[in-house]
Design a protein around this motif. Structure first.
Motif, PDB file in Angstrom:
ATOM      1  N   ALA A 213      -2.578  -3.580   7.622  1.00 16.68           N
ATOM      2  CA  ALA A 213      -2.522  -4.628   6.611  1.00 16.68           C
ATOM      3  C   ALA A 213      -3.147  -5.928   7.120  1.00 16.68           C
ATOM      4  O   ALA A 213      -3.876  -6.614   6.394  1.00 16.68           O
ATOM      5  N   SER A 217      -6.422  -7.822   5.708  1.00 15.88           N
ATOM      6  CA  SER A 217      -6.268  -9.207   5.249  1.00 15.88           C
ATOM      7  C   SER A 217      -7.264 -10.137   5.930  1.00 15.88           C
ATOM      8  O   SER A 217      -7.773 -11.079   5.307  1.00 15.88           O
ATOM      9  N   ALA A 235       1.083  -5.737   1.350  1.00 13.70           N
ATOM     10  CA  ALA A 235       2.462  -5.616   1.825  1.00 13.70           C
ATOM     11  C   ALA A 235       3.128  -4.337   1.361  1.00 13.70           C
ATOM     12  O   ALA A 235       4.236  -4.012   1.817  1.00 13.70           O
ATOM     13  N   ASN A 236       2.493  -3.616   0.454  1.00 11.07           N
ATOM     14  CA  ASN A 236       3.066  -2.369  -0.072  1.00 11.07           C
ATOM     15  C   ASN A 236       2.082  -1.215   0.086  1.00 11.07           C
ATOM     16  O   ASN A 236       1.887  -0.408  -0.828  1.00 11.07           O
TER      17      ASN A 236
END
Length: 499
Positions: A213, A217, A235-236
């Motif tokens: 992640a 990002s 985040a998921n």
């Protein structure tokens, strides 16, 4: 009765492995690249061995029996070249100028130099190896170190940056514990995180990330695309992995169209930014055995002669040298070299014959596969092949390790043909596990979103169509081994593709 030591002489019989026999066994499991490296090392170590490339058997036999010329009648070319002197002396002997004899030697400094010095130490003037001029490949660590040296000016921060670089894996991820690193460097975690925040802007974008992640990002922030909704999606990622788009849509408050656009944007990113500096050499697979269809429709099996190392024992050289040697240590060395050379030639021939024998038996038992494809692959074990050719099971295992066979169906590793058997429900011939895996993949590939097959359904189809008695948990094991998701995950994937 008292226990007293005594000496007894007894005759016993036992099987022992000599060092040469153990070496011969190790030769069986070597790939052709490893075998070539081993033979090259023996050629350098053993003066009685020589390459037989370009020499046929008859010429090689004549060479072994022809007499070696007397060393007193030969002229050392190297010594003769060294005695030529300078270019000026040669020109003076011919009563001419240096430019006429050696046009390329028009420089006075070069003309006065000895012959061996003008050729750079090489008597025959061979060109230098072009590999000496190949630029060294830039590694990820060196590439980042150059950037960190420009970004960080404080020596303390440079030391932290160097330590962070040393803890990157091949993907460019930072997997080290910052608390432990702070304790080793005698600083605080906050100081390391401050340096990490600076060097995360290095190229390639995404390095020094501590998770997938964070890696994505960093790349999205560089493109100015890291909005709150995209951050919520990152985040998921666990829901993205199982393709639960319904739950993902509810959790981040986005529509299905927005999620599809964001996922398409994520697919354009690089989850492993450090792989651009992975310069691991890629070795092409070369078959050890070729299988071709003969004119009488039988199978023709032959070894790949291009990768078989061919060496000869120079017995003429051995006879000429051992007759002039008076030192016992030198004679012992020559005898050892001769024995080693004879062993190597015999072992290479035995290795080739063993590979050919095992490959022939594999082709015989897998004739249906070669004719009709993977659905007709027969179950076969090392024990069955070993029993047919009269060898030990471990020998067959070593022969098939790292060996490849080229067939009209493609290039396969020899171990590919050794699969376990699944019992037939109708009492017929057993089925190969590899053929069952292939059928499971076919069933999964032909699924529709409205008719996703469960593991129980797949097991029922296999039993009904092919009489394969297989349990549901076995289907699940084969499916997971082929990286195929469960029926729930597959339904979500296909629904997302339809949407």
């Amino acid at each position: 009765m008292a226990l007293t030591p005594r000496l007894d002489v007894r005759q016993t019989q036992s099987l022992t492995l000599t060092p040469q026999l153990m070496a011969s066994i190790r030769l069986l499991q070597l790939s052709h690249l490893e075998l070539s490296a081993f033979v090259d090392a023996e050629l350098l170590r053993n003066p009685l061995l020589e390459h037989a490339e370009g020499v046929d058997a008859e010429a090689a036999g004549e060479r072994e029996h022809e007499p070696l010329p007397d060393s007193s009648d030969t002229v050392d070319v190297v010594d003769h070249a060294r005695q030529l002197g300078s270019a000026q002396s040669i020109a003076d002997g011919l009563d001419t100028s240096v430019a006429d004899v050696f046009p390329e030697q028009d420089d006075s400094r070069q003309s006065s130099a000895p012959w061996s010095e003008r050729t750079g130490g090489d008597t025959f003037g061979d060109a230098p190896d072009i590999d000496q001029y190949v630029a060294a490949q830039t590694t990820l660590a060196s590439y980042l170190a150059e950037q960190v040296a420009l970004m960080l000016k404080v020596p303390r921060e440079r030391l932290i940056g160097r330590c962070l670089i040393d803890n990157l894996d091949e993907r460019g991820y930072l997997l080290a514990d910052l608390g432990l690193m702070a304790e080793q460097l005698g600083t605080t975690v906050a100081a390391i995180e401050a340096v990490l925040a600076k060097i995360q802007a290095c190229d390639p974008v995404g390095v020094f990330a501590r998770s997938l992640a964070e890696c994505l990002s960093l790349q999205l922030r560089e493109r100015n695309r890291l909005d709150p909704m995209m951050a919520a999606l990152l985040a998921n990622l666990d829901l993205v992995a199982v393709h639960d788009l319904v739950a993902l849509s509810k959790r981040i408050g986005a529509t299905r169209e927005d999620i599809a656009d964001m996922l398409a944007e994520l697919r354009a990113l690089d989850p492993r930014p450090g792989r651009a500096f992975d310069f691991a050499p890629v070795q092409a697979i070369v078959p050890d055995v070729h299988v071709r269809r003969a004119n009488d429709l039988s199978w023709q099996i032959e070894l790949n002669a291009d990768i078989l190392p061919r060496v000869l024992v120079n017995r003429t050289y051995y006879a000429s040298v051992v007759g002039k040697t008076r030192d016992s240590a030198e004679k012992t060395f020559l005898v050892d070299c001769l024995n080693t050379a004879n062993w190597l030639t015999r072992s290479l021939d035995q290795r080739a014959q063993t590979i050919l024998k095992v490959a022939t038996e594999i082709v015989r038992q897998q004739d249906s596969f070669l004719n009709h494809g993977i659905t007709h692959l027969r179950p076969m074990t090392l024990k069955t092949v070993a029993a047919e050719i009269g060898m030990h099971e471990s020998t067959v295992s070593r022969v098939t390790a790292n060996k490849y066979i080229a067939t009209p169906r493609g290039l396969f590793e020899m171990k590919y043909f050794f699969t376990t058997a699944l019992t037939s429900a109708s009492g017929g011939e057993d089925h190969s596990a590899e053929a069952v895996r292939h059928r499971i993949r076919q069933l999964v590939d032909t699924e529709t979103p409205s008719a996703i097959l469960s593991d129980d359904a797949i097991a029922a189809i296999l039993k009904r169509e092919q009489g394969i008695d297989i349990a549901r948990r076995t289907v699940a094991k084969y499916r997971e081994g082929m990286n195929i998701g469960s029926s729930v995950v597959r339904r979500r994937q296909k629904n997302a593709q339809m949407a």
